[in-house]
Structures are given as structure tokens and as C-alpha cells.
Design an enzyme around this catalytic site. Structure first.
Site, PDB file in Angstrom:
ATOM      1  CG  ASN A 208      42.175  18.038  62.066  1.00 18.19           C
ATOM      2  OD1 ASN A 208      42.759  17.211  62.743  1.00 18.19           O
ATOM      3  ND2 ASN A 208      42.637  18.438  60.875  1.00 18.19           N
ATOM      4  CG  ASP A 276      39.193  18.547  53.739  1.00 18.44           C
ATOM      5  OD1 ASP A 276      40.059  17.843  53.195  1.00 18.44           O
ATOM      6  OD2 ASP A 276      38.290  18.090  54.466  1.00 18.44           O
ATOM      7  CE  LYS A 285      45.699  39.682  67.683  1.00 21.34           C
ATOM      8  NZ  LYS A 285      45.909  40.422  68.904  1.00 21.34           N
ATOM      9  CB  ILE A 303      48.809  15.037  50.399  1.00 25.47           C
ATOM     10  CG1 ILE A 303      48.857  16.499  50.860  1.00 25.47           C
ATOM     11  CG2 ILE A 303      50.215  14.457  50.342  1.00 25.47           C
ATOM     12  CD1 ILE A 303      49.256  16.691  52.315  1.00 25.47           C
TER      13      ILE A 303
HETATM   14  N1  CTP Z   1      44.078  13.728  52.479  1.00 26.20           N
HETATM   15  C1  CTP Z   1      45.206  14.276  51.890  1.00 26.20           C
HETATM   16  N2  CTP Z   1      45.214  15.603  51.537  1.00 26.20           N
HETATM   17  C2  CTP Z   1      44.134  16.377  51.743  1.00 26.20           C
HETATM   18  C3  CTP Z   1      42.985  15.817  52.337  1.00 26.20           C
HETATM   19  C4  CTP Z   1      43.006  14.497  52.691  1.00 26.20           C
HETATM   20  O1  CTP Z   1      46.185  13.565  51.699  1.00 26.20           O
HETATM   21  N3  CTP Z   1      44.179  17.660  51.412  1.00 26.20           N
HETATM   22  C5  CTP Z   1      44.073  12.298  52.809  1.00 26.20           C
HETATM   23  C6  CTP Z   1      44.111  11.966  54.276  1.00 26.20           C
HETATM   24  O2  CTP Z   1      45.428  11.843  54.771  1.00 26.20           O
HETATM   25  C7  CTP Z   1      43.365  10.659  54.332  1.00 26.20           C
HETATM   26  C8  CTP Z   1      42.289  10.859  53.274  1.00 26.20           C
HETATM   27  O3  CTP Z   1      42.865  11.762  52.342  1.00 26.20           O
HETATM   28  O4  CTP Z   1      44.172   9.590  53.914  1.00 26.20           O
HETATM   29  C9  CTP Z   1      41.051  11.444  53.851  1.00 26.20           C
HETATM   30  O5  CTP Z   1      40.307  11.994  52.854  1.00 26.20           O
HETATM   31  P1  CTP Z   1      39.250  13.177  53.044  1.00 26.20           P
HETATM   32  O6  CTP Z   1      38.687  13.472  51.721  1.00 26.20           O
HETATM   33  O7  CTP Z   1      39.804  14.308  53.814  1.00 26.20           O
HETATM   34  O8  CTP Z   1      38.239  12.432  53.855  1.00 26.20           O
HETATM   35  P2  CTP Z   1      37.660  12.650  55.250  1.00 26.20           P
HETATM   36  O9  CTP Z   1      38.597  13.383  56.146  1.00 26.20           O
HETATM   37  O10 CTP Z   1      37.268  11.308  55.662  1.00 26.20           O
HETATM   38  O11 CTP Z   1      36.452  13.653  55.016  1.00 26.20           O
HETATM   39  P3  CTP Z   1      35.363  13.877  53.843  1.00 26.20           P
HETATM   40  O12 CTP Z   1      34.834  12.522  53.501  1.00 26.20           O
HETATM   41  O13 CTP Z   1      34.420  14.745  54.528  1.00 26.20           O
HETATM   42  O14 CTP Z   1      36.049  14.537  52.717  1.00 26.20           O
END
Ligand code: CTP
Length: 393
Positions: A208, A276, A285, A303
């Protein structure tokens, strides 16, 4: 930096002229500067301009009877709160590592028990040379703080790491080295930053646009308040902020494991844009053989949500970020509850926030929402660090 005494050693390199700007910045911040000019440094800046800006005598000679009578060189090295070597050339770093005392600057560096901050600037190949890398490693092992140089176009036309860091970053390094502020002393904070790369196969990945800038700035701001900071960084090319222990990771699973190992902590600030999903079976590959491949994705562990689970290992303060393009606050409020975080910093990424240097955030906590004005990421970091310090006080 009020009342702090900086002994500034100016090495011989094209970046030496920027030491003049540094003198002004330190003095503006309330510190005083005693300049020491090496013979090489004097090829680029004059003693007179340094003395005028520092409003202080410039020291140049080791065996100068008048200078020695006024203040011996040993005393000179001890009458400072911090020695700053700027620019630290490859030659100066080598002499420091070898323990040479061949002129006033190197003698002071050898005779001192005061903390030393070296700010390197040199050609990209000199910085990357095995000899320089070994010297830097030796110095760091001895407790010298050697900053990472900036990356960019060099005076010689080449491109890469080796440029003198921006004055603002050197000042942050000086503040951290002086531990001017100790509000977070004794506290451990884990910060995640940057994107993650999720392998599709050995040569391709899902990623990303996160630049890591905001997370790195927050890690640096926390360290500047005296915190012990573990910075778990996804793949970014940013220099490590002074005072942070950096753990480089690639994927979300790596990041989760690194965070787990870094616990316990007093606070966790999850700024990383964690992928995600990962590809279920990232084997050999992928080949183009007719139809495009179908990628089966599986969800990565969250996390933030994992760290926020109540229990003895939960940090007292868990802060998440939310990248939103619309309904930033409403989504962040829901995300805070869903993930069990204490605060969510909602980030409006509809503009050029990702990769840019400014940010507009909303701090969502249990007691409501604060809308912060648009400001540089460094300022967001500093304000957030101060809020964290208040919360952990
Ligand atoms: N986060 C994390 N572990 C993941 C995904 C996200 O620790 N696997 C944390 C990111 O570091 C951030 C927050 O969760 O603090 C963001 O949440 P997320 O659900 O990914 O939200 P967005 O990126 O804003 O996207 P969406 O609302 O579309 O889920």
C-alpha cells in the site's frame, strides 16, 4: 535546550557551510555553541563567520599557547553537555573509531566522557564503504550516536544516502541526545510504522502507499521525551529517528511477531498500514500460461486488536490509526470500540497525505473527539507524544 552547552566540531566537507545554520538553530532554541573548526572545515567556512554566529571564540589549534592558557583542551571537552560532530566526514569517523588524537577535534573526542552525536555527510560510496560501515558500527557500539544521513542528490551529482540531514532532524537528534525532556523516561513504547509487503510469489507482493513518515515522526517524538522506543518498521527507506530501536519487518505476520516479542510496553502506537490480507499459498513464481491467476486471500491477524485484548500484558495505553477517505470521525469511533483501542487517530487520506509531509487528524478517545488543525506530520507527532506523556504520567 535552554542553558545547554554544545561543543560543535565542524569537519571538512561541502556540507560544512550548513554548520552555520545549525549554530543559529541551536542558539534560537536557547543553547550555546562553542565551535571547534578542523583544518578541513576551515576550507569551507571561516572562523570569523562561525565566531560571529556563535558569539563565541572558535577553537582550531591543539598546541596554541594562548588558547591553552585560557582553557586547556581537556577542560574544553568537559565543559559541554554534548559534543556534536557536524559534518562528520568519513575521515573524522575513521579517526574517532581508531582513537586517533592528531588535531584538536580528535583530541577532544578522545578526551571526553560527554555524550557525542555525529552527523555524517559524505559521498554515497564513502558512506556505503565497508570501512565506514565498520567504523560507524564500532562507534555506535561505544555509545556514540551516529545519525543516518539523508538520501538525495549529492553535491558531486551522485544520488543516495550521504547528504547531511535537514537541520530540523539534526536538532531532533540533539534534543534526543541531551534528553532535554524526560517526561517519558523509563517508559517503553512500541510504534509500528510503514506498509507491509505480502508475498504473492517470490518476486511479487501486495503493498500500500504508506510512506512511514508519520509513524517514524511519532517514534522520534516519543524518544525525544525520553521514552525507550521500539520502532517496528515495514519496508521503508527512512532513517531511524535518534533514540529508537528499529526492527525491520516485511509482512504483517512478521510485524505481529515483532510486536509480540517487544512486549511488555507502557504504550503501543500502531501507525502501520498493515496489509489486511495475505496470499494464501505464495509458492513458486507464477507463470503466464493462459488465464490470469486467481489469488486466494486470507485475513492477517489484527495486531492492534490483539495488543488491545485486556490482560496483564496489555499496555496501559493502546493507540490505533484509521486511514479514512470519508466519515473519518464516525468510522474511527466505531473502530475504537471494535478493536478495543483507547484512542484512534483518524487520518483523512483523501488528499495527498500518504507520502506527504502534512496531516489533518482527529483524536478519538473515550471522552470524545478532538479535531486538530492541518499541521506538519512532525507537529502531529510532537503533540501526540505530549498527550501520551500526560496519559502515562
Ligand atoms: N492494524 C493492525 N493490524 C492489522 C490491520 C490494522 O494493527 N492487521 C491497525 C493499524 O496499524 C491501524 C488500525 O489498525 O492502527 C487501522 O485499522 P484498519 O482496520 O486497517 O483500518 P483502515 O486501514 O482505516 O481500513 P478499514 O476501515 O477499511 O478497515
Amino acid at each position: 535546550m535552554h542553558g545547554k552547552r554544545i561543543l560543535l566540531i565542524v569537519g571538512g566537507g561541502i556540507a560544512a557551510f550548513k554548520s552555520l545554520e545549525l549554530v543559529r538553530a541551536i542558539r534560537r532554541a536557547g543553547g550555546s555553541v562553542t565551535p571547534v573548526l578542523t583544518a578541513g572545515g576551515a576550507e569551507f567556512v571561516t572562523p570569523l563567520s562561525l565566531a560571529a554566529l556563535a558569539e563565541h571564540q572558535v577553537h582550531t589549534e591543539l598546541f596554541d599557547v594562548t588558547e591553552e592558557a585560557a582553557m586547556g583542551h581537556i577542560a574544553l571537552s568537559r565543559a559541554a553537555d554534548l559534543l556534536v560532530v557536524c559534518p562528520a566526514t568519513a575521515d573524522l569517523l575513521a579517526k574517532m573509531a581508531a582513537g586517533l588524537a592528531s588535531d584538536l577535534a580528535t583530541t577532544l573526542l578522545l578526551a571526553t566522557d560527554t555524550p557525542v552525536l555525529a552527523v555524517p555527510a559524505m559521498n554515497v560510496r564513502m558512506w556505503g564503504h565497508a570501512a565506514t560501515l565498520a567504523n560507524v558500527a564500532t562507534l555506535r557500539a561505544r555509545g556514540v550516536t551516529v545519525m543516518e544521513p539523508d538520501e538525495g542528490e549529492m553535491a558531486c551529482g551522485e544520488y543516495g544516502p550521504g547528504r547531511l540531514p535537514e537541520i530540523e532532524r539534526i536538532m531532533a537528534g540533539i534534543r534526543a541526545a541531551l534528553v532535554v525532556e524526560t517526561r517519558l523516561a523509563g517508559r517503553h513504547v512500541i510504534v509500528t510504522a510503514g506498509p507491509t509487503h505480502e508475498a504473492i510469489d517470490p518476486v511479487r507482493y501486495l503493498a500500500n502507499r504508506s510512506s512511514g513518515k508519520q509513524g517514524f515522526a511519532i517514534a522520534g517524538a516519543l524518544a525525544a521525551l525520553g521514552a525507550r522506543v521500539t520502532l517496528v518498521a515495514g519496508p521503508v527507506e527512512l532513517p531511524t529517528p535518534p533514540g529508537c530501536t528499529r526492527i525491520d519487518v516485511v509482512s504483517a505476520l512478521d510485524m505481529a511477531a515483532a510486536v509480540e516479542r517487544a512486549l511488555p510496553a507502557d504504550a503501543a502506537v500502531m501507525v502501520a498500514a498493515v496489509g489486511d490480507w495475505r496470499v494464501e499459498a505464495a509458492g513458486s513464481k507464477l507463470k503466464k500460461n493462459g488465464a490470469p491467476p486467481t489469488l486466494a486471500l486470507v485475513e492477517n491477524p489484527d495486531i492492534l486488536a490483539t495488543v488491545a485484548v485486556p490482560g496483564p500484558r496489555r499496555p496501559r495505553l493502546v493507540v490505533g490509526f484509521a486511514a479514512e477517505t470519508e466519515n473519518a470521525v464516525a468510522n474511527a469511533v466505531a473502530k475504537r470500540t471494535r478493536k478495543g483501542a483507547d484512542w484512534i487517530v483518524a487520518n483523512d487520506v483523501s488528499g495527498d497525505v500518504m507520502g506527504g509531509d502534512r496531516n489533518t487528524v482527529h483524536l478519538v478517545g473515550a471522552s470524545g473527539v478532538e479535531d486538530w488543525a492541518e499541521m506538519p506530520k512532525a507537529e502531529v507527532a510532537r503533540r501526540l507524544a505530549l498527550r501520551i506523556a500526560d496519559e502515562l504520567a
